[in-house]
Design a protein around this motif. Structure first.
Motif, PDB file in Angstrom:
ATOM      1  N   GLY A  61     -10.352   1.772  -2.684  1.00 46.54           N
ATOM      2  CA  GLY A  61      -8.921   1.531  -2.614  1.00 46.54           C
ATOM      3  C   GLY A  61      -8.273   2.022  -1.342  1.00 46.54           C
ATOM      4  N   VAL A  62      -9.022   2.755  -0.504  1.00 50.52           N
ATOM      5  CA  VAL A  62      -8.485   3.239   0.762  1.00 50.52           C
ATOM      6  C   VAL A  62      -8.615   2.147   1.819  1.00 50.52           C
ATOM      7  N   TYR A  63      -7.549   1.878   2.527  1.00 55.21           N
ATOM      8  CA  TYR A  63      -7.534   0.837   3.553  1.00 55.21           C
ATOM      9  C   TYR A  63      -7.581   1.408   4.966  1.00 55.21           C
ATOM     10  N   ALA A  64      -7.086   2.627   5.155  1.00 59.85           N
ATOM     11  CA  ALA A  64      -7.066   3.199   6.503  1.00 59.85           C
ATOM     12  C   ALA A  64      -6.911   4.701   6.430  1.00 59.85           C
ATOM     13  N   VAL A  65      -7.546   5.389   7.392  1.00 59.53           N
ATOM     14  CA  VAL A  65      -7.336   6.815   7.623  1.00 59.53           C
ATOM     15  C   VAL A  65      -7.109   6.979   9.115  1.00 59.53           C
ATOM     16  N   LEU A  66      -5.989   7.598   9.490  1.00 62.16           N
ATOM     17  CA  LEU A  66      -5.641   7.734  10.908  1.00 62.16           C
ATOM     18  C   LEU A  66      -5.511   9.202  11.294  1.00 62.16           C
ATOM     19  N   THR A  67      -5.998   9.538  12.492  1.00 63.46           N
ATOM     20  CA  THR A  67      -5.753  10.837  13.116  1.00 63.46           C
ATOM     21  C   THR A  67      -5.146  10.597  14.491  1.00 63.46           C
ATOM     22  N   TYR A  68      -4.917  11.670  15.218  1.00 60.26           N
ATOM     23  CA  TYR A  68      -4.306  11.560  16.544  1.00 60.26           C
ATOM     24  C   TYR A  68      -5.074  10.580  17.428  1.00 60.26           C
ATOM     25  N   ASP A  69      -6.398  10.579  17.354  1.00 62.13           N
ATOM     26  CA  ASP A  69      -7.216   9.731  18.227  1.00 62.13           C
ATOM     27  C   ASP A  69      -7.041   8.252  17.934  1.00 62.13           C
ATOM     28  N   ASP A  70      -6.452   7.914  16.795  1.00 63.51           N
ATOM     29  CA  ASP A  70      -6.261   6.505  16.433  1.00 63.51           C
ATOM     30  C   ASP A  70      -4.897   5.966  16.841  1.00 63.51           C
ATOM     31  N   PRO A  75      -0.727   5.383  -5.087  1.00 64.77           N
ATOM     32  CA  PRO A  75      -0.361   6.696  -4.522  1.00 64.77           C
ATOM     33  C   PRO A  75      -1.340   7.808  -4.893  1.00 64.77           C
ATOM     34  N   GLU A  76      -1.867   7.771  -6.100  1.00 64.22           N
ATOM     35  CA  GLU A  76      -2.814   8.816  -6.483  1.00 64.22           C
ATOM     36  C   GLU A  76      -4.131   8.674  -5.720  1.00 64.22           C
ATOM     37  N   THR A  77      -4.536   7.448  -5.463  1.00 60.33           N
ATOM     38  CA  THR A  77      -5.729   7.228  -4.645  1.00 60.33           C
ATOM     39  C   THR A  77      -5.525   7.778  -3.243  1.00 60.33           C
ATOM     40  N   ALA A  78      -4.351   7.536  -2.682  1.00 63.02           N
ATOM     41  CA  ALA A  78      -4.050   8.053  -1.342  1.00 63.02           C
ATOM     42  C   ALA A  78      -4.074   9.572  -1.327  1.00 63.02           C
ATOM     43  N   ARG A  79      -3.551  10.210  -2.370  1.00 65.63           N
ATOM     44  CA  ARG A  79      -3.556  11.673  -2.425  1.00 65.63           C
ATOM     45  C   ARG A  79      -4.983  12.221  -2.550  1.00 65.63           C
ATOM     46  N   LEU A 133       0.848  -1.190   0.000  1.00 66.03           N
ATOM     47  CA  LEU A 133       0.000   0.000   0.000  1.00 66.03           C
ATOM     48  C   LEU A 133       0.887   1.244   0.000  1.00 66.03           C
ATOM     49  N   TRP A 134       0.247   2.373  -0.292  1.00 59.02           N
ATOM     50  CA  TRP A 134       0.955   3.651  -0.323  1.00 59.02           C
ATOM     51  C   TRP A 134       0.397   4.567   0.761  1.00 59.02           C
ATOM     52  N   GLY A 135       1.291   5.207   1.481  1.00 61.10           N
ATOM     53  CA  GLY A 135       0.866   6.130   2.522  1.00 61.10           C
ATOM     54  C   GLY A 135       0.918   7.578   2.052  1.00 61.10           C
ATOM     55  N   GLN A 136       0.038   8.392   2.588  1.00 62.56           N
ATOM     56  CA  GLN A 136      -0.010   9.816   2.264  1.00 62.56           C
ATOM     57  C   GLN A 136      -0.318  10.598   3.534  1.00 62.56           C
ATOM     58  N   THR A 137       0.317  11.745   3.689  1.00 59.45           N
ATOM     59  CA  THR A 137       0.139  12.596   4.865  1.00 59.45           C
ATOM     60  C   THR A 137      -0.668  13.827   4.491  1.00 59.45           C
ATOM     61  N   LEU A 138      -1.693  14.125   5.287  1.00 60.25           N
ATOM     62  CA  LEU A 138      -2.399  15.405   5.166  1.00 60.25           C
ATOM     63  C   LEU A 138      -1.717  16.395   6.091  1.00 60.25           C
ATOM     64  N   ARG A 139      -1.369  17.566   5.553  1.00 63.70           N
ATOM     65  CA  ARG A 139      -0.619  18.563   6.317  1.00 63.70           C
ATOM     66  C   ARG A 139      -1.431  19.843   6.481  1.00 63.70           C
ATOM     67  N   SER A 140      -1.117  20.557   7.539  1.00 63.80           N
ATOM     68  CA  SER A 140      -1.860  21.777   7.849  1.00 63.80           C
ATOM     69  C   SER A 140      -1.611  22.853   6.806  1.00 63.80           C
ATOM     70  N   ALA A 196      -3.213  14.059   9.459  1.00 65.68           N
ATOM     71  CA  ALA A 196      -3.872  12.771   9.265  1.00 65.68           C
ATOM     72  C   ALA A 196      -3.080  11.944   8.264  1.00 65.68           C
ATOM     73  N   LEU A 197      -3.330  10.616   8.275  1.00 62.18           N
ATOM     74  CA  LEU A 197      -2.638   9.683   7.388  1.00 62.18           C
ATOM     75  C   LEU A 197      -3.652   8.853   6.608  1.00 62.18           C
ATOM     76  N   VAL A 198      -3.263   8.489   5.397  1.00 60.34           N
ATOM     77  CA  VAL A 198      -4.102   7.640   4.548  1.00 60.34           C
ATOM     78  C   VAL A 198      -3.243   6.524   3.984  1.00 60.34           C
ATOM     79  N   ALA A 199      -3.798   5.316   3.927  1.00 57.85           N
ATOM     80  CA  ALA A 199      -3.165   4.200   3.215  1.00 57.85           C
ATOM     81  C   ALA A 199      -4.116   3.724   2.137  1.00 57.85           C
TER      82      ALA A 199
END
Length: 796
Positions: free
Chosen positions: A79-88, A126-130, A52-59, A119-122
């Motif tokens: 195609g998205v497997y996970a979305v993580l924030t601080y609470d995860d 890579p384009e799906t993650a973005r 999988l490909w990871g992507q970071t959401l930035r402020s 936040a993070l996405v897997a």
């Protein structure tokens, strides 16, 4: 067989002289051709089945409360497997950091700088993650931004970090100051009364990016035992491990790290970037996850060189002797501490430069602000100080009426000089000599753009843009010299570990060297093989991939790896040699008395006496047996500087470099062409002369970059980065790089293995002020900031 050895100081120096590719030879790097041809495998080239490909959401803002984060639409993207924030986050520990654990894995409550991870996405592409990351909705409530000393230290200033509990908070006058270090020696106020001349200056040093070749990248693979395997480009595997494991909620033995191909570092990989994020996504999804930053994201994903304001005062007598120095150095550390405390220690303790000054009053501070986080970069605090004190030396020499180089030589330190911290320099300090050498070098010819075949515009300011054919072009010459500490300082237990194995393969005695040293392009793996050939008398040496299955090698920074990890390899080889000879004594001692009585060396695959008599062939001796040892090298102990006076033996070793810059300046257009940057440097012992010259030339070029073109521009009102790309952030190309003749001195440090001196950073110090001095010489302008831009030269 196995053994251990720890050495503080210099081990017994048994240097073989007859092994091809050993110490002192210009052995070619095994990775050199691959990198030049583009065949080298960097961490960004890694691949894993079902990855999988990871992507970071930035402020998008620099300072704001996080009101809400909505991930619903992102999770709906196919195609998205996970979305993580601080609470995860899985563990109670949710922060990390090199010295202060003040950096959240993902922003919590508020963001403190532009581009902070939220936040993070897997996803499976890579384009799906973005696309999925772009669908995460974050609501911010913006806060006032802290961007400079005035806004940071005002009585009513907004705090970047509330409720600090770190060790430095007890010694700082304001919570928005990360660390401050005064250094007081003698009485600068009284000494100033003896000065016939006093000069003052205010200097501004821009924020520089490491601009390494390969962006941040790595691959995390979940393992069957619930742990994770991380393959990553970094500078310090074990430091990463210590920060990663707690926030994953795993013991360190379940986080196994292997160094992948590193495309340069220069300090920018000392801090965590994508390591934790990739591991979190891999553990959440149960699949390998790869993260590769693009260049835009890389500008936000690592620390930069601290921008600085520097305020200096020097005095001198009419015969040119320095009387005193006062200074205040304000470093902007940005939103998180990173290495700021150590950078403050370096900037303050080296702020006088390589000069004898008995009476000093120094203060260096690092701020918390909402600007991008800053930390380690080649030269580490000493670069900013050198820019200021060398400008001061020129001003003061002119006031006194002395030649600028002679003024420096008159006040140059030497072996035995006391630093402002009260620590003596206990190894060679050839400051006057390296200045003499660069000044004595012949100057490049005038008007070298002219030839019988017509003008070569490449040698002119503006180069191939064809802006001038010599009209309004003026030559300038400038000098500078600097001092840089080597190794970690102020009580840090700086050591390295190395394993060495010797065995017979296909009828030949061979050696394997295993360390955790990060090869980031400095050529350490080449030197380790040279050491093994020299100490063990073998020709074939294998360098085991660096990982955390061996003891720490510390960071590839502070010019320390050849000194400390090279020392550990040398120690381990010495243990191997002793055990090999013990095998010989056991097998043949009763037949030949030399095994018991003579000093035995290993040369050319043979065991020989000190008189050169061959006693055995290594391959025959070791047939059916192998030897493996592990050893450490610890440099001499240091102490933290006193928090009030700055006194203390905080450093281990120093390196010195001097530069002479020759520039051509188009005074009408404000364009600069650096023609030559001649340099002289003491390296103690050149273990690989070709690599030494390459390091010196590389550091010189980075200093040139910050002198005339490199600066991250941060909007002073919003604290947003305005030029996060190589389109707008300029670095020197081959067309900008001048001739760099190098004069190498080898004055051995008796406390270091082979007498060597860490040397990768010193040329970065003095090249910048030398270029500025040359431009001042050409134009007559004061030019108290870096980088110099055309408008600074033309007044437009």
């Amino acid at each position: 067989m196995a053994g251990t050895k720890t050495t503080t100081g210099a081990p017994t120096d048994v240097t073989q002289k007859h092994n091809k590719g050993g110490i002192g030879e210009s052995t070619l790097r095994p990775d050199g051709t691959l990198k030049v041809t583009g065949e080298f495998a960097y961490s960004s080239d890694m691949w894993h089945e079902d990855m999988l490909w990871g992507q970071t959401l930035r402020s998008t803002v620099a300072h704001a409360e996080i009101v809400s984060i909505d991930t619903v639409e992102a999770l709906k993207v196919p195609g998205v497997y996970a979305v993580l924030t601080y609470d995860d986050l899985p563990a109670e520990m949710k922060n990390y950091g090199l010295e202060i654990q003040d950096t959240p894995v993902l922003a919590h409550g508020k963001v403190r700088h532009h581009g902070e991870p939220v936040a993070l996405v897997a996803a499976d592409h890579p384009e799906t993650a973005r696309r999925a990351a772009a669908k995460i909705v974050v609501e911010y409530r913006e806060l006032p931004v802290i961007t400079d000393e005035a806004s940071a230290t005002a009585p009513d200033a907004v705090l970047v970090h509330e409720g600090r509990t770190d060790e430095y908070i007890k010694h700082v006058p304001h919570p928005n100051i990360v660390h401050n270090q005064p250094i007081i020696r003698g009485n600068a106020e009284e000494a100033a009364k003896k000065a016939d001349f006093i000069v003052k200056g205010e200097y501004t040093f821009g924020m520089q990016d490491q601009a390494f070749l390969g962006p941040e990248s790595g691959l995390a693979v979940p393992s069957e035992d619930g742990g994770v395997e991380l393959y990553v480009a970094t500078q310090w595997l074990h430091s990463d491990l210590e920060q990663i494991a707690p926030v994953l909620g795993l013991p360190e033995e379940k986080v196994r790290m292997t160094l992948s191909g590193v495309g340069g570092a220069f300090g920018g990989r000392e801090d965590i970037s994508m390591q934790i994020h990739a591991c979190l996504l891999a553990l959440r999804t149960g699949k390998p996850v790869k993260i590769v930053y693009n260049r835009f994201e890389s500008f936000f994903g690592h620390v930069h060189r601290h921008p600085a304001k520097l305020y200096y005062e020097h005095g001198a007598t009419k015969d040119g002797k320095l009387t005193h120095m006062k200074c205040k150095i304000v470093l902007d550390g940005g939103a998180y501490a990173s290495a700021s405390p150590a950078v403050v220690g370096n900037a303050s303790s080296l702020s006088v430069g390589p000069y004898v000054v008995e009476d000093v009053d120094i203060e260096a501070i690092a701020l918390y602000s909402n600007n991008p986080p800053c930390g380690a970069m080649r030269g580490f605090g000493a670069v900013q100080a050198c820019f200021a004190y060398e400008a001061q030396m020129d001003k003061l020499a002119d006031k006194v009426g002395m030649d600028r180089v002679e003024f420096r030589q008159l006040n140059a330190m030497s072996q035995g000089t006391l630093l402002p911290t009260g620590q003596p320099v206990d190894s060679p300090a050839p400051v006057a000599e390296i200045l003499r050498r660069v000044k004595a070098r012949p100057l490049p010819p005038e008007r070298q753009w002219e030839s019988s075949e017509g003008a070569d515009v490449r040698a002119l300011p503006g180069g191939l843009s064809n802006t001038t054919h010599g009209e309004g072009v003026v030559r300038g010459i400038g000098y500078a010299v600097g001092i840089k500490n080597v190794g970690f300082s102020e009580g840090f237990d700086d050591y390295s570990t190395a394993k060495v194995r010797m065995e017979v393969i296909n009828g030949e005695a061979v050696a394997t060297v295993h360390t955790a040293m990060a090869e980031v392009g400095q050529g350490g793996i080449t030197v380790h093989a040279q050491i093994a050939r020299t100490e063990l008398g073998v020709q074939q040496v294998t360098i085991h991939p660096a990982d955390t299955q061996v003891g720490s090698a510390g960071s590839t920074s502070a010019s320390r790896q050849t000194y400390v990890t090279g020392g550990a390899v040398k120690n381990s080889c010495e243990l191997v040699r002793e055990q090999v000879l013990e095998i010989g004594r056991r097998k043949f001692g009763s037949y030949h008395p030399a095994w018991a009585t003579a000093e035995l060396l290993l040369e050319g695959g043979k065991v020989v006496t000190d008189g050169g008599e061959v006693l055995a062939d290594l391959a025959e001796l070791l047939e059916g047996e192998s030897v493996e040892t592990e050893a450490e090298w610890r440099h001499r102990p240091t102490v933290a500087f006193d928090k009030k006076t700055g006194q203390g033996n905080g450093h281990v070793q120093y390196s010195f470099a001097a530069h002479r810059a020759v520039v051509e300046v188009d005074t009408e257009l404000g364009l600069v062409k650096v023609i030559e940057l001649a340099t002289a440097q003491d390296v103690g012992k050149a273990l690989n002369p070709l690599s030494v010259v390459g390091q010196i030339q590389g550091g010189t070029t980075q200093g040139l970059g910050v002198a005339v073109m490199e600066e991250i521009i941060v909007d002073p009102k919003t604290a947003k980065v305005r030029n996060p790309s190589f389109t707008d952030y300029l670095i020197p190309t081959i067309l900008d790089t001048p001739t760099i003749p190098v004069d190498v001195l080898e004055l051995a440090d008796p406390n270091a293995p082979y007498g060597l001196r860490g040397m990768g950073e010193a040329p970065t110090l003095s090249s910048t002020p030398a270029v500025l001095a040359a431009i001042r010489n050409a134009t007559g302008l004061e030019l108290n900031r870096t980088p110099v831009r055309p408008e600074h030269l033309t007044g437009t």
